[in-house]
Structures are given as structure tokens and as C-alpha cells.
Design a protein around this motif. Structure first.
Motif, PDB file in Angstrom:
ATOM      1  N   ARG A  83       0.854  -1.191   0.000  1.00 40.19           N
ATOM      2  CA  ARG A  83       0.000   0.000   0.000  1.00 40.19           C
ATOM      3  C   ARG A  83       0.889   1.240   0.000  1.00 40.19           C
ATOM      4  N   LEU A  84       0.586   2.174  -0.893  1.00 44.66           N
ATOM      5  CA  LEU A  84       1.384   3.399  -0.940  1.00 44.66           C
ATOM      6  C   LEU A  84       0.967   4.326   0.191  1.00 44.66           C
ATOM      7  N   GLU A  85       1.937   4.939   0.796  1.00 38.75           N
ATOM      8  CA  GLU A  85       1.667   5.821   1.937  1.00 38.75           C
ATOM      9  C   GLU A  85       0.679   6.918   1.550  1.00 38.75           C
ATOM     10  N   GLY A  86      -0.361   7.053   2.366  1.00 37.80           N
ATOM     11  CA  GLY A  86      -1.321   8.121   2.114  1.00 37.80           C
ATOM     12  C   GLY A  86      -2.334   7.794   1.028  1.00 37.80           C
ATOM     13  N   GLU A  87      -2.256   6.549   0.502  1.00 37.93           N
ATOM     14  CA  GLU A  87      -3.172   6.179  -0.580  1.00 37.93           C
ATOM     15  C   GLU A  87      -3.869   4.871  -0.225  1.00 37.93           C
ATOM     16  N   GLU A  88      -5.019   4.619  -0.843  1.00 36.70           N
ATOM     17  CA  GLU A  88      -5.654   3.300  -0.697  1.00 36.70           C
ATOM     18  C   GLU A  88      -4.969   2.308  -1.645  1.00 36.70           C
ATOM     19  N   ALA A  89      -4.265   2.872  -2.635  1.00 32.44           N
ATOM     20  CA  ALA A  89      -3.737   2.024  -3.718  1.00 32.44           C
ATOM     21  C   ALA A  89      -2.722   1.009  -3.193  1.00 32.44           C
ATOM     22  N   VAL A  90      -2.887  -0.243  -3.644  1.00 33.66           N
ATOM     23  CA  VAL A  90      -1.920  -1.333  -3.361  1.00 33.66           C
ATOM     24  C   VAL A  90      -1.239  -1.642  -4.687  1.00 33.66           C
ATOM     25  N   VAL A  91       0.087  -1.447  -4.748  1.00 38.52           N
ATOM     26  CA  VAL A  91       0.792  -1.571  -6.030  1.00 38.52           C
ATOM     27  C   VAL A  91       1.882  -2.634  -5.974  1.00 38.52           C
ATOM     28  N   THR A  92       2.210  -3.159  -7.154  1.00 39.71           N
ATOM     29  CA  THR A  92       3.388  -4.009  -7.343  1.00 39.71           C
ATOM     30  C   THR A  92       4.305  -3.281  -8.305  1.00 39.71           C
ATOM     31  N   PRO A  93       5.433  -2.756  -7.827  1.00 42.57           N
ATOM     32  CA  PRO A  93       6.319  -1.976  -8.700  1.00 42.57           C
ATOM     33  C   PRO A  93       7.217  -2.877  -9.550  1.00 42.57           C
ATOM     34  N   VAL A  94       7.276  -2.573 -10.852  1.00 42.54           N
ATOM     35  CA  VAL A  94       8.108  -3.345 -11.793  1.00 42.54           C
ATOM     36  C   VAL A  94       8.731  -2.339 -12.756  1.00 42.54           C
ATOM     37  N   SER A  95      10.013  -2.542 -13.078  1.00 45.45           N
ATOM     38  CA  SER A  95      10.611  -1.716 -14.135  1.00 45.45           C
ATOM     39  C   SER A  95      10.890  -2.578 -15.365  1.00 45.45           C
ATOM     40  N   MET A  96      10.577  -2.017 -16.546  1.00 45.97           N
ATOM     41  CA  MET A  96      11.005  -2.624 -17.818  1.00 45.97           C
ATOM     42  C   MET A  96      12.036  -1.687 -18.440  1.00 45.97           C
ATOM     43  N   GLY A  97      12.818  -1.080 -17.565  1.00 45.77           N
ATOM     44  CA  GLY A  97      13.737  -0.021 -17.988  1.00 45.77           C
ATOM     45  C   GLY A  97      13.100   1.311 -17.654  1.00 45.77           C
ATOM     46  N   ASN A  98      11.758   1.314 -17.619  1.00 40.36           N
ATOM     47  CA  ASN A  98      11.002   2.478 -17.143  1.00 40.36           C
ATOM     48  C   ASN A  98      10.094   2.015 -16.003  1.00 40.36           C
ATOM     49  N   PRO A  99       9.733   2.915 -15.104  1.00 37.30           N
ATOM     50  CA  PRO A  99       9.027   2.503 -13.882  1.00 37.30           C
ATOM     51  C   PRO A  99       7.527   2.283 -14.086  1.00 37.30           C
ATOM     52  N   HIS A 100       6.981   1.243 -13.424  1.00 42.41           N
ATOM     53  CA  HIS A 100       5.548   0.945 -13.491  1.00 42.41           C
ATOM     54  C   HIS A 100       5.041   0.576 -12.101  1.00 42.41           C
ATOM     55  N   ALA A 101       3.829   1.061 -11.800  1.00 41.33           N
ATOM     56  CA  ALA A 101       3.140   0.660 -10.564  1.00 41.33           C
ATOM     57  C   ALA A 101       1.881  -0.082 -11.011  1.00 41.33           C
ATOM     58  N   VAL A 102       1.814  -1.378 -10.749  1.00 41.18           N
ATOM     59  CA  VAL A 102       0.710  -2.213 -11.214  1.00 41.18           C
ATOM     60  C   VAL A 102      -0.289  -2.410 -10.085  1.00 41.18           C
ATOM     61  N   LEU A 103      -1.565  -2.082 -10.371  1.00 41.11           N
ATOM     62  CA  LEU A 103      -2.647  -2.305  -9.400  1.00 41.11           C
ATOM     63  C   LEU A 103      -3.605  -3.346  -9.979  1.00 41.11           C
ATOM     64  N   PHE A 104      -4.079  -4.253  -9.138  1.00 40.71           N
ATOM     65  CA  PHE A 104      -5.078  -5.225  -9.587  1.00 40.71           C
ATOM     66  C   PHE A 104      -6.451  -4.774  -9.101  1.00 40.71           C
ATOM     67  N   VAL A 105      -7.415  -4.757 -10.029  1.00 44.30           N
ATOM     68  CA  VAL A 105      -8.773  -4.293  -9.710  1.00 44.30           C
ATOM     69  C   VAL A 105      -9.761  -5.361 -10.157  1.00 44.30           C
ATOM     70  N   ASP A 106     -10.953  -5.339  -9.589  1.00 44.25           N
ATOM     71  CA  ASP A 106     -11.973  -6.318  -9.983  1.00 44.25           C
ATOM     72  C   ASP A 106     -12.740  -5.832 -11.203  1.00 44.25           C
ATOM     73  N   ASP A 107     -13.073  -4.506 -11.174  1.00 46.72           N
ATOM     74  CA  ASP A 107     -13.915  -3.992 -12.265  1.00 46.72           C
ATOM     75  C   ASP A 107     -13.191  -2.840 -12.966  1.00 46.72           C
ATOM     76  N   LEU A 108     -12.679  -3.132 -14.140  1.00 46.45           N
ATOM     77  CA  LEU A 108     -11.871  -2.134 -14.854  1.00 46.45           C
ATOM     78  C   LEU A 108     -12.687  -0.893 -15.216  1.00 46.45           C
ATOM     79  N   ALA A 109     -13.967  -1.106 -15.501  1.00 45.46           N
ATOM     80  CA  ALA A 109     -14.808   0.035 -15.914  1.00 45.46           C
ATOM     81  C   ALA A 109     -14.895   1.053 -14.782  1.00 45.46           C
ATOM     82  N   LYS A 110     -14.786   0.584 -13.538  1.00 49.14           N
ATOM     83  CA  LYS A 110     -14.888   1.492 -12.385  1.00 49.14           C
ATOM     84  C   LYS A 110     -13.500   1.904 -11.871  1.00 49.14           C
ATOM     85  N   ALA A 111     -12.423   1.468 -12.541  1.00 44.40           N
ATOM     86  CA  ALA A 111     -11.071   1.792 -12.044  1.00 44.40           C
ATOM     87  C   ALA A 111     -10.881   3.312 -12.047  1.00 44.40           C
ATOM     88  N   PRO A 112     -10.360   3.866 -10.937  1.00 46.18           N
ATOM     89  CA  PRO A 112     -10.218   5.328 -10.811  1.00 46.18           C
ATOM     90  C   PRO A 112      -8.993   5.843 -11.564  1.00 46.18           C
TER      91      PRO A 112
END
Ligand SMILES: N[C@H](CCC[C@H](N)C(=O)O)C(=O)O
Length: 308
Positions: free
Chosen positions: A166-195
Motif C-alpha cells: 500500500r502506498l503511503e497516504g493512498e488506498e492504492a496497493v501496487v506491485t512496482p516493476v521496471s522494464m527499464g522504465n518505472p511501473h506501478a501495477v494495481l489489480f482491480v476487480d472492475d476495470l470500468a470502475k477503475a479510478p
């Protein structure tokens, strides 16, 4: 100065071929503009400023950024990618397929196998032409980087991979991965409602990511199928993101949600990602050329893009 616009699943870039007449083996950065007019000396352009100007969908060409194709000492060409806000990305999975297409379709390389130098390393592409024009390409994207300090992400102890934090100050739970550039991956149940529009910019600029980050919202349909939307660092929500699809595939496998080969369904279409047993990630997808044109010198000058 001539440009081409290409896209991979709607993730589009304006390309400048700065190989000069020497083709891929040309030396030094930049070369003559092609075409009969007096070429704009490449050193005269502020690339970050040009990226902002050409990306503008109203007063510019309209794209997610700018890609320069430059001579390389160690590969067929060098790619530099600038996001729509002018920031430079280390790599671009959709964009590099466009570099392969420009090189092959214009006869600047003869082989279907090309190597492109990027800030994320020298990457190998296999091109799939039909009637002499590339329609698809497979990119050897290299190994994912999971060590937070190298992503970079100020998470965990900086060394051990961090899964679903969980990122500090956020509800977001992320898995950080770099492919040479940085990415924060969040898993959601309903993509249509993803914020995407609210959380995207907040997470892009979160202090845990000193170089900012791309943000992927991923719904797992089954062990071989992901659905994803992406908020890109420096470009906002795009229709697809190659490095983001790779990061999502890696995070889904690491967290036990998917196998090592997935189809990633994005708003712009489907990318295929495989993370092989030697830890190398492969990305395959289509690439299309939209148009070619010439940047108007007055347009450049009015934007202060030409130094006297
Ligand atoms: N916004 C990304 C660069 C573009 C990556 C994306 N368009 C792709 O296809 O990989 C970044 O700053 O890292």
C-alpha cells in the motif's frame, strides 16, 4: 524536417528519422533532414519542447509523444522517446515497433532482425513484413527489474522485490516493476470502475517514485488473459502501453494470478506478452503507419523551437 506518425494499438508517436543519408551505420547524433529543403540542423531543436508541441492534439500533430531515430555506434539505430509533457522515457514497447517498421519499410535495414539502442539497453526486434511492409513485430524486452532501488521506488528495504504494497497516504496497493522504465501495477476487480483519472496522476507523482511512474490498472480474466487500462507517466491515459503490458504480466505472474504467457487486452487492442524461463520478457503486437508530413518552419519558429 519530415516526420511520420505511427501507432501501436492507438498509442501513437511522431517519428523523426535523424539517421541522415548514412543510414543505420551513420555516426554521431542527428543527421541531415531528408527532402530537398535546407534541413533544420538537429542541434537547433529542443526535443522536450518539440515533443510537447507536436503531441498537442489541437495546435500540433496529435500524439502520445515524440520518437527520434538516431544513428547508433552499437546497434542498427538508437531510439529516444519523449512523452507528451516533454519528459524522456527510458523505453517504449509500442514505439520501438514503429522504429523497426520505419527502418525496414524505408530500406534502411535489410534484415527482419534489427537491434535498437535505448536507455533500457540494446533490444532485439523480429519484424513481420507483408509485401515489404512491417505489420507486426516481436520485441525482446529484456529482464524485468524488481529491486525497488533500481526501479526506482522507495519501497520495502530497497533490495527485495515488493509485491502488493500500500502506498503511503493512498488506498492504492501496487506491485512496482521496471522494464527499464518505472511501473506501478494495481489489480482491480472492475476495470470500468477503475479510478484511472483520479489515481493515475496522484500515483504518477507519488513520492515513493523519485522518477515518477507509469500506472497500470489490471483485471485478471483468467490465467492467460489480462484486461488493462494505463495512465502513462508524462502522457496521461493512453490506449495502450507496451512496457506497461509487460509490467502487468510480470506482476500478475509474481502474485500468482496468471501464467508466464498472457494476452493483454487494452482499450486499443491486444498485446501478447511472454516471460520466458530465462527471465526474458517478449512483447508482440501490431504496428501501423498513419501518415508522413513536414514540420513547417514558421510553425517551429513561432513556438521558439528554432534557436537563431
Ligand atoms: N510513458 C512511458 C514511455 C512510453 C511507454 C509506453 N508508451 C510503451 O509503449 O511502453 C514512460 O515515461 O516510461
Amino acid at each position: 524536417m519530415e516526420f511520420a506518425k505511427l501507432h501501436g494499438l492507438g498509442n501513437s508517436y511522431v517519428y523523426l528519422n535523424l539517421l541522415g543519408d548514412g543510414g543505420p551505420s551513420a555516426r554521431g547524433e542527428g543527421g541531415q533532414g531528408s527532402g530537398g529543403e535546407r534541413p533544420v540542423p538537429p542541434g537547433a531543436l529542443d526535443w522536450a519542447h518539440l515533443a510537447r508541441a507536436v503531441s498537442d492534439r489541437g495546435t500540433g500533430i496529435g500524439s502520445d509523444g515524440l520518437i527520434l531515430i538516431l544513428p547508433s555506434q552499437v546497434a542498427d539505430a538508437r531510439m529516444r522517446i519523449f512523452n507528451a509533457d516533454g519528459s524522456e522515457g527510458e523505453m517504449c514497447g509500442n514505439g520501438i515497433r514503429g522504429v523497426g517498421k520505419v527502418l525496414y519499410d524505408r530500406g534502411l535495414v535489410r534484415s527482419r532482425h534489427v537491434r535498437v539502442e535505448t536507455l533500457a539497453g540494446i533490444l532485439a526486434l523480429e519484424l513481420f513484413p507483408e509485401d515489404g511492409r512491417v505489420q507486426r513485430a516481436r520485441v525482446q524486452m529484456g529482464r524485468p527489474i524488481l529491486e525497488p532501488a533500481r526501479i526506482p521506488a522507495r519501497l520495502g528495504d530497497g533490495r527485495a522485490p515488493v509485491l502488493e504494497v500500500r502506498l503511503e497516504g493512498e488506498e492504492a496497493v501496487v506491485t512496482p516493476v521496471s522494464m527499464g522504465n518505472p511501473h506501478a501495477v494495481l489489480f482491480v476487480d472492475d476495470l470500468a470502475k477503475a479510478p484511472v483519472q483520479e489515481w493515475g496522476p496522484r500515483l504518477e507523482h507519488h513520492p515513493a517514485f523519485p522518477n515518477r511512474t507509469n500506472v497500470e490498472f489490471v483485471a485478471v480474466r483468467d490465467a492467460a488473459t489480462l484486461q488493462m487500462r494505463v495512465w502513462e507517466r508524462g502522457s496521461g491515459e493512453t490506449q495502450a502501453c507496451g512496457t506497461g503490458a509487460c509490467a502487468a504480466a510480470v506482476a500478475a505472474h509474481l502474485t500468482g494470478r496468471a501464467g508466464r504467457e498472457v494476452a493483454v487486452h487494452l482499450p486499443g487492442g491486444i498485446l501478447n506478452v511472454r516471460w520466458d524461463d530465462s527471465d526474458v520478457v517478449w512483447l508482440e503486437g501490431p504496428v501501423e503507419e498513419v501518415c508522413q508530413g513536414r514540420l513547417d518552419v514558421e510553425w517551429l519558429r513561432r513556438r521558439g523551437l528554432l534557436r537563431p
